[in-house]
Design a protein around this motif. Structure first.
Motif, short mmCIF file in Angstrom:
data_model
loop_
_atom_site.label_atom_id
_atom_site.label_comp_id
_atom_site.label_asym_id
_atom_site.label_seq_id
_atom_site.Cartn_x
_atom_site.Cartn_y
_atom_site.Cartn_z
N LEU A 22 0.71 -1.07 0.06
CA LEU A 22 0.09 -0.03 -0.06
C LEU A 22 0.96 1.31 -0.04
O LEU A 22 1.54 1.28 0.92
N THR A 23 0.40 2.09 -1.06
CA THR A 23 1.09 3.53 -1.04
C THR A 23 0.37 4.52 -1.15
O THR A 23 -0.56 4.76 -2.19
N THR A 24 0.19 5.38 -0.17
CA THR A 24 -0.61 6.44 -0.17
C THR A 24 -0.15 7.75 -0.87
O THR A 24 0.94 8.02 -0.76
N VAL A 25 -0.96 8.43 -1.54
CA VAL A 25 -0.53 9.79 -2.12
C VAL A 25 -1.62 10.59 -1.82
O VAL A 25 -2.94 10.74 -1.63
N GLY A 26 -1.24 11.91 -1.37
CA GLY A 26 -2.08 13.16 -1.11
C GLY A 26 -1.26 14.39 -0.66
O GLY A 26 -0.01 14.24 -0.82
N ARG A 27 -1.79 15.49 -0.60
CA ARG A 27 -1.25 16.83 -0.02
C ARG A 27 -0.77 16.77 1.42
O ARG A 27 -0.11 17.30 1.82
N HIS A 28 -1.63 15.77 2.26
CA HIS A 28 -1.13 15.53 3.81
C HIS A 28 0.43 15.13 4.08
O HIS A 28 0.68 14.11 2.99
N PRO A 29 1.15 15.92 4.85
CA PRO A 29 2.24 15.33 5.11
C PRO A 29 2.26 14.04 5.34
O PRO A 29 3.66 13.21 5.38
N GLU A 30 1.71 13.43 6.20
CA GLU A 30 1.60 11.87 6.74
C GLU A 30 1.27 11.01 5.27
O GLU A 30 1.46 9.64 5.74
N SER A 31 1.13 11.54 4.07
CA SER A 31 0.83 10.43 2.98
C SER A 31 2.54 9.91 2.71
O SER A 31 3.32 10.55 2.96
N MET A 32 2.23 8.68 2.40
CA MET A 32 3.71 8.11 1.79
C MET A 32 4.33 8.69 0.43
O MET A 32 5.58 8.74 0.54
N VAL A 33 3.59 9.39 -0.04
CA VAL A 33 3.90 10.00 -1.33
C VAL A 33 3.34 11.34 -1.05
O VAL A 33 2.25 11.89 -1.76
N PRO A 34 3.92 12.66 -0.45
CA PRO A 34 3.23 13.91 -0.30
C PRO A 34 3.44 14.64 -1.64
O PRO A 34 4.56 14.70 -1.91
N LEU A 35 2.39 15.22 -2.08
CA LEU A 35 2.50 15.94 -3.13
C LEU A 35 1.68 17.59 -2.82
O LEU A 35 0.76 17.68 -2.78
N PRO A 36 3.05 18.53 -2.76
CA PRO A 36 2.41 19.80 -2.29
C PRO A 36 1.97 20.63 -3.70
O PRO A 36 2.29 21.49 -4.33
N SER A 37 0.68 20.40 -3.78
CA SER A 37 -0.19 20.75 -5.08
C SER A 37 -1.43 21.10 -4.58
O SER A 37 -2.21 20.18 -3.95
N ALA A 38 -2.18 22.41 -4.78
CA ALA A 38 -3.46 22.75 -4.46
C ALA A 38 -4.53 21.96 -5.04
O ALA A 38 -5.59 21.79 -4.83
N SER A 39 -4.08 21.28 -6.29
CA SER A 39 -5.00 20.45 -6.86
C SER A 39 -5.40 19.17 -6.45
O SER A 39 -6.13 18.22 -6.64
#
Length: 211
Positions: A22-39
């Motif tokens: 499992l690999t989580t993706v999201g803007r939240h810092p606790e995501s395994m792949v943090p994406l700093p994007s407003a979209s």
């Protein structure tokens, strides 16, 4: 090892190996792949290992997750599939990504093409006239229009006067009849007829006797 190459909106890229189920993706810092994007939503999507394959899943994000341009809720990943987490682009590889791989950047819209406007030549007012045509022959000279006024119908005026005169006589006669009726109680035409017949009878009688 399978991996995903991400391309951020500022043009930077990075590669994430898929080492766990499992690999989580999201803007939240606790995501395994943090994406700093407003979209990208705080918990945008996830990549799961199941049935000997990786699947990408949308976690109810605001801007959705797409695979090869089609919005999905869950989709099996194949080598070279292009994934969009909001406006962040990514490419999935079954093995290590080749060093020259760069995630696709947004396609710029085509630039408008400037089409030159044809030059329109104006006629010079002082240009010499064409030979064989006298000066001023090509000019438009409007002719005065004669407007005929309708003449009054003399016959119609005479007829109107005659009708008015008849109406006046009838009104006068009606007035006399009404006045005679009030004074004598008789009908004026009948009284006049009787008087005329009485006088005529007297004249015949006197003429016949010779007196």
């Amino acid at each position: 090892m399978a991996c995903i190459v991400f391309s951020l909106e500022d043009g930077t890229t990075f590669t994430t190996p898929l080492e766990s189920e499992l690999t989580t993706v999201g803007r939240h810092p606790e995501s395994m792949v943090p994406l700093p994007s407003a979209s990208v939503s705080s918990h945008h999507g996830a990549i799961r290992w199941r049935d000997d394959a990786f699947y990408v899943q949308d976690l109810g994000s605001r801007n959705g997750t797409k695979v090869n341009g089609a919005e999905i809720e869950e989709s099996k990943l194949n080598d070279g599939d292009r994934i969009s987490f909001g406006d962040v682009q990514a490419v999935y590889f079954n093995a290590d990504a080749p060093p020259e791989v760069v995630a696709p950047a947004p396609v710029a819209p085509p630039q408008p093409v400037n089409i030159p406007t044809p030059t329109v030549q104006r006629l010079v007012s002082g240009a010499p006239p064409v030979s064989g045509i006298p000066p001023g022959a090509g000019r438009y000279a409007p002719k005065p229009r004669t407007v005929s006024r309708p003449q009054a119908d003399e016959g119609g005026g005479c007829m109107t006067g005659f009708i008015l005169m008849v109406l006046f006589v009838l009104a006068f006669a009606l007035g006399l009849s009404l006045r005679h009726y009030k004074q004598t109680g008789g009908f004026l035409p009948n009284d006049l007829t009787e008087k005329l017949f009485n006088k005529a009878s007297k004249i015949r009688i006197e003429t016949g006797d010779g007196k």
